[in-house]
Design an enzyme around this catalytic site. Structure first.
Site, PDB file in Angstrom:
ATOM      1  N   ASN A  97      48.455 100.620  68.321  1.00  0.00           N
ATOM      2  CA  ASN A  97      48.481 101.219  68.990  1.00  0.00           C
ATOM      3  C   ASN A  97      47.000 102.184  68.288  1.00  0.00           C
ATOM      4  O   ASN A  97      47.256 103.172  67.368  1.00  0.00           O
ATOM      5  CB  ASN A  97      49.625 102.196  69.700  1.00  0.00           C
ATOM      6  N   ASP A 108      58.566 103.227  64.728  1.00  0.00           N
ATOM      7  CA  ASP A 108      58.808 102.996  65.987  1.00  0.00           C
ATOM      8  C   ASP A 108      59.703 103.852  66.778  1.00  0.00           C
ATOM      9  O   ASP A 108      60.312 105.099  66.481  1.00  0.00           O
ATOM     10  CB  ASP A 108      60.123 101.691  65.788  1.00  0.00           C
TER      11      ASP A 108
END
Ligand code: IMP
Length: 201
Positions: free
Chosen positions: A9, A76
């Site tokens: 990402n 996460d």
């Protein structure tokens, strides 16, 4: 010091660079043979457990290429919507791909309770031990998709820090990253890691 961030990402990478670069870390995406390694995420509803599983696999991969003494970061994160019982939570990436921000707005149609939070759990391997950090950014889900900045659910999320103050009711998608990172769950998680690093070195 070299710090590898194991993420696909680009938005997460940019935010981590903003936090760590001023402290002298060279933050780069962790790749092996030009690819971000595939890792197995456990099926569970805890960000911390997923982050722990990621770092353990990441350390093994680092060691397998002879870079076990380098620093490695994993994260996460997700969007937790109160009225949906925390959905999409740990499934945020998958749900974004399937229904997008517009799909989330549809799920909340005619719903007055729009409170939500972004949450992040990060783990950093410093070459010797693992440091953990958690961060929460509370806010609300806006009525429309607004703004081009950031990534993921940023264009529908207004952090509570902006509500009612002079910056107006802006989504993370409407503000510059320099503003987002003051309030973001990611920044808070990384700050906890930095504090832990300072305590051990
Ligand atoms: P994962 O940590 O790779 O499982 O992905 C987390 C997902 O949560 C991302 O793909 C985004 O959809 C969402 N997310 C996490 N943090 C943010 C953020 O800061 N802004 C917008 N969306 C986020």
């Amino acid at each position: 010091m070299q710090l590898w961030f194991m993420t696909g990402n680009k938005g997460k990478l940019l935010e981590a660079k903003h936090v760590f670069s001023p402290l002298g870390f060279e933050v780069e995406q962790f790749k092996i043979n030009g690819e971000v390694p595939e890792i197995i995420e456990p099926q569970c509803d805890s960000l911390e457990e997923v982050a722990n599983a990621k770092i353990k696999q990441g350390i093994k991969l680092l060691q397998s290429i002879g870079k076990g003494k380098d620093a490695l970061l994993v994260e996460d994160s997700g969007l937790f919507i109160d009225v949906l019982g925390g959905f999409p939570g740990v499934y945020s990436a998958f749900i974004l791909e399937k229904i997008g921000c517009a799909g989330i707005l549809k799920l909340l149609e005619n719903n007055e309770n729009r409170s939500a939070s972004f949450r992040a759990s990060s783990c950093l391997w410093d070459g010797q031990r693992i440091h953990m950090g958690n961060g929460i950014c509370n806010g609300v889900i806006f009525d429309t998709v607004c703004g081009e900045n950031g990534f993921g659910y940023d264009p529908i999320f207004i952090p509570s820090d902006f509500l009612g103050n002079s910056t107006g009711e802006k989504t993370f998608g409407e503000v510059d990253i320099s503003i987002k990172e003051k309030f973001s769950h990611r920044k808070k998680a990384l700050d906890e890691i930095l504090a832990s690093l300072k305590n051990t070195h």
